[in-house]
Design an enzyme around this catalytic site. Sequence first.
Site, PDB file in Angstrom:
ATOM      1  N   TYR A 122      -4.664   1.521  10.125  1.00  0.00           N
ATOM      2  CA  TYR A 122      -5.501   0.375   9.755  1.00  0.00           C
ATOM      3  C   TYR A 122      -6.567   0.096  10.817  1.00  0.00           C
ATOM      4  CZ  TYR A 122      -2.404  -0.518   5.834  1.00  0.00           C
ATOM      5  OH  TYR A 122      -1.699  -0.396   4.660  1.00  0.00           O
ATOM      6  N   LYS A 147      -6.946   6.245   3.159  1.00  0.00           N
ATOM      7  CA  LYS A 147      -8.195   5.697   3.694  1.00  0.00           C
ATOM      8  C   LYS A 147      -9.152   5.322   2.551  1.00  0.00           C
ATOM      9  CE  LYS A 147     -12.113   7.071   6.580  1.00  0.00           C
ATOM     10  NZ  LYS A 147     -12.780   8.181   7.256  1.00  0.00           N
ATOM     11  N   VAL A 150       0.871  -1.190   0.000  1.00  0.00           N
ATOM     12  CA  VAL A 150       0.000   0.000   0.000  1.00  0.00           C
ATOM     13  C   VAL A 150       0.903   1.232   0.000  1.00  0.00           C
ATOM     14  CG1 VAL A 150      -1.813   1.249   1.228  1.00  0.00           C
ATOM     15  CG2 VAL A 150      -1.742  -1.270   1.316  1.00  0.00           C
TER      16      VAL A 150
END
Lengths: 171, 171
Positions: free
Chosen positions: A151, A121, A108
């Site tokens: 997270y 997000k 990510v």
Amino acid sequence: MVFWKRFFNPDSTSSPSLGPTGAEEFPTDDSDKGRIFFTTDRDIDLYELEELCDAVGWARRPIRKVKKAVECSFLVVTMWEVRGNRRRLVGFARATSDHAFNATVWDVVIHPSLQSKGLGKALMQYIIRKLRHYDISNITLFADPQVVDFYRRLGFVLDPEGIKGMFWYPD
Amino acid sequence: MVFWKRFFNPDSTSSPSLGPTGAEEFPTDDSDKGRIFFTTDRDIDLYELEELCDAVGWARRPIRKVKKAVECSFLVVTMWEVRGNRRRLVGFARATSDHAFNATVWDVVIHPSLQSKGLGKALMQYIIRKLRHYDISNITLFADPQVVDFYRRLGFVLDPEGIKGMFWYPD
């Protein structure tokens, strides 16, 4: 190249407000920035992906293996900044999966110039929605210490019922 | 059925001491037990797999989804007890992967009648060897608390550099 041809073609039947088919626009009121789109299209220049990973300081990986990983991941999500007829890769994430029960999210990354704007997000929420579309209910990842809270705020749980993430590396 | 046809065919050219092509025998000196083989062959009766999972008390899962997961896993390893011309599924594990960097091991199960004999260790060592053959160096899993030490003895590391396993489940 279907995705981008359609995007930049003024005769396209795609609605500009919705963006090209399969892509999703992230609403932004920052006029300095271009428009931001997410897509699961895998039409990625791997050198542009390498630049993005360089920008966040990740160790370089062989392009040949990155190509294989992108091809063989169950889901690949990219985020693009579009200004006029130029696009720039500004976010990436992918997930491996058994296509049935479990998925694991890897790599990510959001370009530093666009961090802290809610895009990470939104990228993760997009991934979760896509995986849920395939009825995958166990979404997992391995979080570096500095992003555990990020997270957590997205609904990820640490070590549920004492289940621990473990790693094996070659000597 | 190629694997088992070859195994049970007395005219087979396979060496009985090595077992059928692609399978690996676990050496045992317990004459009460049959011979034990590992294989990556996916010729599995899904109801037999369900019985094995029942035997260790796992919650039942839809056969349709198990079929998909077995098909779409990168690696599937089964362990068989063979006596005469009968075979019994006594162990199972599978791994998802991007075929390049990462693999995640799921559903590791050994039949209760054969636990504590080193078979779980041998099964995991077999998986690690197969994944290493594909040059996958980051082998991960999510361990229940009671098996954390088992995996630790196999060389798996808990939360290296503070990296944490996290889970997202639907509401």
